[in-house]
Design a protein around this motif. Sequence first.
Motif, PDB file in Angstrom:
ATOM      1  N   ILE A 253      -1.262   5.267   5.779  1.00  0.00           N
ATOM      2  CA  ILE A 253      -1.254   3.805   5.715  1.00  0.00           C
ATOM      3  C   ILE A 253      -1.015   3.197   7.096  1.00  0.00           C
TER       4      ILE A 253
ATOM      5  N   SER B 176       0.742   3.953  -3.116  1.00  0.00           N
ATOM      6  CA  SER B 176       0.400   5.333  -2.768  1.00  0.00           C
ATOM      7  C   SER B 176       1.547   6.292  -3.084  1.00  0.00           C
TER       8      SER B 176
ATOM      9  N   THR C 267      -8.505   6.320  -0.029  1.00  0.00           N
ATOM     10  CA  THR C 267      -8.635   6.265  -1.482  1.00  0.00           C
ATOM     11  C   THR C 267      -8.889   7.648  -2.058  1.00  0.00           C
TER      12      THR C 267
ATOM     13  N   HIS D  95       0.813  -1.207   0.000  1.00  0.00           N
ATOM     14  CA  HIS D  95       0.000   0.000   0.000  1.00  0.00           C
ATOM     15  C   HIS D  95       0.857   1.273   0.000  1.00  0.00           C
TER      16      HIS D  95
ATOM     17  N   ASP E 186      -3.225  -8.038   0.801  1.00  0.00           N
ATOM     18  CA  ASP E 186      -3.538  -6.616   0.805  1.00  0.00           C
ATOM     19  C   ASP E 186      -4.526  -6.351   1.929  1.00  0.00           C
ATOM     20  N   ASN E 187      -4.784  -5.089   2.215  1.00  0.00           N
ATOM     21  CA  ASN E 187      -5.560  -4.744   3.402  1.00  0.00           C
ATOM     22  C   ASN E 187      -6.980  -5.303   3.352  1.00  0.00           C
TER      23      ASN E 187
END
Length: 342
Positions: free
Chosen positions: A180, A133, A226, A129, A203-204
């Motif tokens: 994050i 990002s 997001t 992530h 992933d999360n």
Amino acid sequence: MALLKCYILLQEAWTGSSQHCSGTNMENSSYSHPSLLTLSFGQIMEVKYFYSALVLLCFVMIVVSNGAVISAIVIHRSLQEPMFIFVAFLCVNGLYGSLIFFPFLFVNLLSKTHVISYIGCIIQVFGIHTFISCEVTILAVMAFDRYVCICNPLRYKSIMSLATVFKLIGAAWLYVIFLITIHLILTIRLPLCGSVIQKIYCDNWSVVRLSCIDTTVNNVFGLLITAAIMCLMPVLTLVSYVQILWVCMQSSKVFRAKALQTCTPHLITLTYFVADVLFEILLPRFPSTVLPYELRILMSVQAFVIAPILHPLIYGWKLREIRLRVLQMFGAKQIANLQNNL
């Protein structure tokens, strides 16, 4: 009598709710973080050696190509300018994302059991992530650099000093790490009922969906992240390029061609990457039967494969200064001298 009946009903309701709450707490307390999580590789394991070789080849290509661009910029002082420094950090981020993704994938492809420890999964979630990002935030900072260069050329050197460049890069990383980290803390607090990740990596969202309790807070914060990264940064980039386009329309053809030459690779990279990431964010929200599983896997790994390979090719080959230095590093001096004379 009516009051007595009301009292009895209230007492029964209170007793029932208390038992329900205690039962829920006991149920939740019986769950914790499983020590191992299972990844879902599906039918790709039937040709696992082919995919293992492909993963290894991609990883080597990413390390060599990105490493070459970074080395060229670090070694040659003539390339230590804002635009090239941003390209170097974009390549550093590509290496970072590849190190988080490919070694885990390669080991699991060759293993009989496709498992990952819970701690390893959380580390991979953080790495994946932050990589995605930071890719978007660095591209937004690069757009600002191009805006200052093209729209305020006389003030460019005073505005975009090396100190400012490193401050912008630091801000881009810290902004992402802060958001994050909070998101990951909200995930770690969740007890998990299951242990099967419906992907070939962690992933999360894949971890959150295993939770035993309500995940509204995680979902809301995930939407905010997001919006703060995958929506806000492309909008800021678009604003910069609208200003650049306006200046180009009022300038000569030579100036316009040079500006578009430096900006086009940036726009291609940003458009592709954001579209791919948004697809990956939205796809798990739909039923798994929407796309074949193999196609879902292919789409989910593109951000970790295409972007790190694309950056050295687009920036390292398209930007003439970097291309010449990289060719010289690999001993192709005759080709570099020939291109330098063109």
